[in-house]
Every structure is written in C-alpha cells, then in structure tokens.
Design an enzyme around this catalytic site. Structure first.
Site, PDB file in Angstrom:
ATOM      1  CE  LYS A  11       0.953   1.274   4.408  1.00 31.07           C
ATOM      2  NZ  LYS A  11       1.820   2.373   4.726  1.00 31.07           N
ATOM      3  N   GLY A 108       4.328  -4.415   3.992  1.00 23.43           N
ATOM      4  CA  GLY A 108       4.660  -5.777   3.561  1.00 23.43           C
ATOM      5  C   GLY A 108       4.316  -6.817   4.619  1.00 23.43           C
ATOM      6  CG  ASP A 143      -0.663  -0.164   7.974  1.00 21.87           C
ATOM      7  OD1 ASP A 143      -1.450   0.752   8.278  1.00 21.87           O
ATOM      8  OD2 ASP A 143       0.561   0.012   7.803  1.00 21.87           O
TER       9      ASP A 143
HETATM   10  O1  C5P Z   1      -0.060  -1.368  14.519  1.00 23.28           O
HETATM   11  P1  C5P Z   1       1.363  -1.588  14.229  1.00 23.28           P
HETATM   12  O2  C5P Z   1       1.912  -2.802  14.924  1.00 23.28           O
HETATM   13  O3  C5P Z   1       1.693  -1.600  12.779  1.00 23.28           O
HETATM   14  O4  C5P Z   1       2.145  -0.347  14.839  1.00 23.28           O
HETATM   15  C1  C5P Z   1       3.544  -0.343  14.987  1.00 23.28           C
HETATM   16  C2  C5P Z   1       3.946   0.848  15.841  1.00 23.28           C
HETATM   17  O5  C5P Z   1       3.759   2.070  15.118  1.00 23.28           O
HETATM   18  C3  C5P Z   1       3.150   1.043  17.119  1.00 23.28           C
HETATM   19  O6  C5P Z   1       3.690   0.282  18.179  1.00 23.28           O
HETATM   20  C4  C5P Z   1       3.286   2.535  17.373  1.00 23.28           C
HETATM   21  O7  C5P Z   1       4.549   2.834  17.919  1.00 23.28           O
HETATM   22  C5  C5P Z   1       3.274   3.099  15.963  1.00 23.28           C
HETATM   23  N1  C5P Z   1       1.925   3.506  15.532  1.00 23.28           N
HETATM   24  C6  C5P Z   1       1.364   4.651  16.076  1.00 23.28           C
HETATM   25  N2  C5P Z   1       0.109   5.022  15.676  1.00 23.28           N
HETATM   26  C7  C5P Z   1      -0.584   4.331  14.766  1.00 23.28           C
HETATM   27  C8  C5P Z   1      -0.022   3.166  14.191  1.00 23.28           C
HETATM   28  C9  C5P Z   1       1.229   2.780  14.599  1.00 23.28           C
HETATM   29  O8  C5P Z   1       1.980   5.328  16.909  1.00 23.28           O
HETATM   30  N3  C5P Z   1      -1.795   4.737  14.404  1.00 23.28           N
END
Ligand code: C5P
Length: 306
Positions: A11, A108, A143
């Site tokens: 994406k 990915g 995501d």
């Molecule tokens: O949800 P995901 O595991 O992909 O998120 C990875 C990290 O990115 C989270 O632990 C956080 O630090 C950051 N993040 C965030 N706000 C979001 C999505 C991700 O701060 N909306």
C-alpha cells in the site's frame, strides 16, 4: 487438503494525517490507503505444528536477519490467532514469498498477515466471516485490515477502521526504496519529539477531502497536488538522504513524490503507465534507490489465488 496460495498487495498512503499520541501508545490517524500492484504470497500446506519460511526479493537477501521466521513474524501470529478463534489446532507449513521490501513503509508485513489469514481460513475450512477476519486483522496490526480489503479506503482510529471509498481509473507510480529500512515506532517517536519541540504542528496538517475528490474524478495532476503525509517530516529528519531521493523523483519528471507511510520508500506519481515505465528506468540508472518498481493501483486486497 493440498496447499493453498494467497496473495496480498503493498500500500501507499496517499493521505496520512497523524493526530496526537493516544494513551494506548498509538496515534489517531486519518489516512487514505491505496493498494498497489506489488504482491507478497503465502503458501499454506498441511503440517504438524507451525513451520515458517520466508524467501524473495523483499528480504533484501538478508533472509531471517530482516524477517523473522518465528512467533515474531505476523504470519505466525495470524496462524495462532485464527486457530484460537476457530478452535482448531494451529497446524500448517507456511511459506512466504516476499516481493514487497520489508520495513519500507509499504505494509509488507501486514500483507503477509492478511494473505496468511485467507490462506489458512481456506486450508483449515474455518469459514471465518469477513467481520471475523477484519477483527483478527485489527489485532495483528494497524494496517492489516486494509491489506485484507485492498482497493482504496479511508483509515480511521489507529488505521485499523477501514471504509472503502470510490476511485475512478488507475494511478501509476514508481516506488523507489532508498537505503535501509526505517522503524515505524521510531518515525512516530520522532514526530512526537518534533511536535513537543514546537517544530511541527501538533495535529494533522491537512484534510483528506482534496485527495478523496482527486481519486473520485481528478487527473493525476489533481492527486499530485493533494498528496500529504505527516510522517514525511520525521522520516526526513531521521534519514536526510530521503530529501535527495524525493528531489531525484521530481527532477526526473514525477508529477509529485512523497514518502510512503513511515518510509523510506519514495512513491512517485506518474501521468500514465508509459510515464511510470520511463521514470522507473531513469531512476534505476541514477543509483539513489536500492530498488525501483513501476506499479499501479487500486488493486484488490488479500485473496486465494490457488
Ligand atoms: O499497529 P502496528 O503494529 O503496525 O504499529 C507499529 C507501531 O507504530 C506502534 O507500536 C506505534 O509505535 C506506531 N503507531 C502509532 N500510531 C498508529 C499506528 C502505529 O503510533 N496509528
């Protein structure tokens, strides 16, 4: 049951507005996701317990150093989560073929998790509903629900609440991967730091509406003018060479270029497919990017291919 193969797309966030840090450690997002034609595939075969292998260009030749093959991998966690929710044993041999570069801001890992969910749902005959799969996807990462849905969608909450939106036509891009991967939490952390220091506005800097209007009916120039990503400034602060990469894309004739998600991929918007092919060839010859790919979107989300 023989093996099931599923694939899911990368994406680009054509709009990524980041709100303040929430008490749960995530940031409130308003984003517009576009699924593009670069796919990872996951093959799920019967097995005894769980086993996982990861191959392909997206591992950057560094295999398990870059992409773990144990319970740290989202594919492994997707298998455990689906098995637990369906009440079946988590038995499968999983093989991920990565075309999407890891840690590149292209979702990915999320694509792999979404492909694993649909492949294992078919392999195990768990018949999870769309809502069930979306719920599991949201537990795996912000995501992952979009990787299931694909196309073009508005993302809210921490990005996991996705609503499909109308888009007409096809958008051609060149993706340029500049240097080593960037850590998503590090880029969000740098955004907070720059905001706390008063160097960036503390709330989203732009509205998603111009991007949505351009996706509904605009020429590429309208979308080019509306692209926005609040993570671009912190990604540039952590990786100044990205500035040169963005300039290389626009100087070579891209309608516009932005950092994809938390980077370091540069997404360069093109006028049409021929333009994207030409731009990809030109940028590949310049040595600013490690990998260059011409892609288009929207494309569908995770699905079983065989
Ligand atoms: O949800 P995901 O595991 O992909 O998120 C990875 C990290 O990115 C989270 O632990 C956080 O630090 C950051 N993040 C965030 N706000 C979001 C999505 C991700 O701060 N909306």
């Amino acid at each position: 049951m023989t093996a099931v193969v599923a694939r899911a797309p990368a994406k680009v966030n054509v709009h990524l507005g980041v709100g303040p840090l929430r008490p749960d450690g995530f940031h409130e997002l308003r984003t517009v996701y576009l699924a593009v034609s670069l796919f990872d595939s996951v093959t799920a075969a019967p097995g005894d317990g769980l086993a996982l292998t990861v191959t392909g260009e997206g591992t950057g030749g560094r295999g398990a150093d870059l992409v773990p093959t144990d319970s740290r991998n989202l594919v492994w966690r997707a298998a455990e989560l689906l098995a637990a929710s369906a009440g079946v044993p988590a038995h499968a041999t999983l093989a991920v073929d990565k075309a999407i570069p890891a840690a590149a801001g292209l979702a990915g890992g999320s694509a792999d998790a979404a492909a694993a969910l649909v492949a294992l749902d078919a392999l195990w005959g768990t018949r999870a509903s769309r809502e069930d799969l979306l719920g599991l996807a949201a537990q795996l990462g912000s995501d992952v629900p979009f990787s299931l849905v694909g196309g073009v969608a508005l993302g809210a909450g921490r990005g996991e609440q996705v609503t499909p939106v109308l888009s007409r036509g096809r958008w051609d891009w060149v993706l340029g991967i500049a240097g080593e991967g960037l850590s998503t939490p590090a880029v969000y952390g740098e955004l907070d730091r720059l905001r706390d220091a008063g160097r960036l506005p503390t709330d989203w800097s732009a509205d998603a509406e111009p991007v949505l209007a351009a996706l509904r009916s605009g020429p590429p120039s309208a979308l080019a003018a509306a692209l926005a990503n609040d993570l671009q400034a912190p990604a540039l602060a952590l990786r100044p060479a990205l500035g040169r990469a963005l300039r290389a894309a626009t100087e070579a004739g891209a309608a516009s270029a932005l950092v994809s998600g938390s980077g370091p991929t540069v997404a360069a918007l093109c006028r049409d497919e021929q333009h994207a092919q030409r731009l990809a060839a030109e940028l590949a010859g310049e040595g600013v990017f490690r990998t260059v790919r011409a892609v288009h979107g929207p494309v569908p989300g995770a699905r079983v291919t065989r």
